[in-house]
Design a protein around this motif. Structure first.
Motif: not given
Length: 245
Positions: A168-170, A183-188
């Motif tokens: 998870v990139y935050m 807060s933008d979260w991207t789960w790869v």
């Protein structure tokens, strides 16, 4: 719909929001923190209780615990946690802007920056008024947030957290003259990509103290951690405690 109303966010990012070490930390804090000390029979409300992180240890220490959360998915997890721990707690699905039980509690806790979800500052003030009404005379409210002063020390540095076979990139962005945070979260995870944005209000110690006093709390104190250390340049959190007279 606000982000906090979306169960897909709570379920999809539960491993980030509620990692195993957080449950262990809650057990340790309830056992040892002077701010979370409860006696047998104390009536405690965990407002925005999530999956029961603090509900279970508070109940283990003899408190009569009510957990309130808007997410049914989180309440299901809280019930399961109580069953595994063989403790009893009352779990209620409700919006914190509407949940009021006059004089029902000796202690209300609101943990892990669960205060300030609402875009309208008046809504956040309503939450404090509801809590003030729901406390018995002499009862206390404890709010735990990432204070603006603490947050300023590290905001802007993207983070990457490895969870459940993915990462998870935050990234945090301060908005509206340091009053709001996105807060933008991207789960790869393999070919799967999941995204969400969380919004909250940022408070300094003086601002949050002022809100407590505006709704009638007395003896308002600010702490920098759960050991009751002062809110200064060494603070890790902003923890504000007030008493209903």
């Amino acid at each position: 719909m606000g982000w906090y109303e979306d169960d897909d966010v709570w379920v999809g990012f539960a491993d980030v929001m509620f990692p195993p070490h957080r449950f262990a930390e809650a057990e340790r804090l309830v056992a040892g923190s002077p701010l979370l000390k409860v006696a047998a029979g104390d009536r405690v409300l965990d407002l925005a209780c999530g999956p029961g992180t603090h509900v279970v240890p508070l109940a283990r220490h003899g408190a009569v615990v009510t957990g309130v959360d808007l997410s049914e998915a989180m309440l299901v997890r809280a019930r399961e946690a109580c069953e595994r721990a063989r403790v009893r707690a009352r779990l209620v699905r409700a919006d914190m802007r509407e949940h009021v039980e006059p004089g029902a509690y000796d202690l209300v806790v609101n943990m892990y920056t669960s205060f300030g979800y609402f875009t309208d500052p008046g809504d956040n003030l309503v939450v404090l008024r509801n809590v003030h009404t729901s406390l018995a005379p002499g009862g206390r409210l404890l709010v735990d947030v990432m204070g603006k002063e603490v947050f300023a020390g590290w905001v802007g540095r993207p983070q990457a957290v490895d969870v459940d076979g993915g990462t998870v990139y935050m990234r945090d962005t301060v908005l509206d003259d340091w009053t709001r945070l996105r807060s933008d979260w991207t789960w790869v995870r393999g070919d799967e990509v999941r995204r969400t944005s969380l919004h909250s209000t940022l408070y300094s110690a003086a601002e949050l103290r002022g809100l407590f006093e505006a709704v009638g709390f007395t003896d308002v104190e600010c702490f920098g951690d759960f050991d009751a250390s002062p809110y200064d340049n060494h603070a890790r959190r902003l923890i504000v405690r007030g008493t209903r007279a």
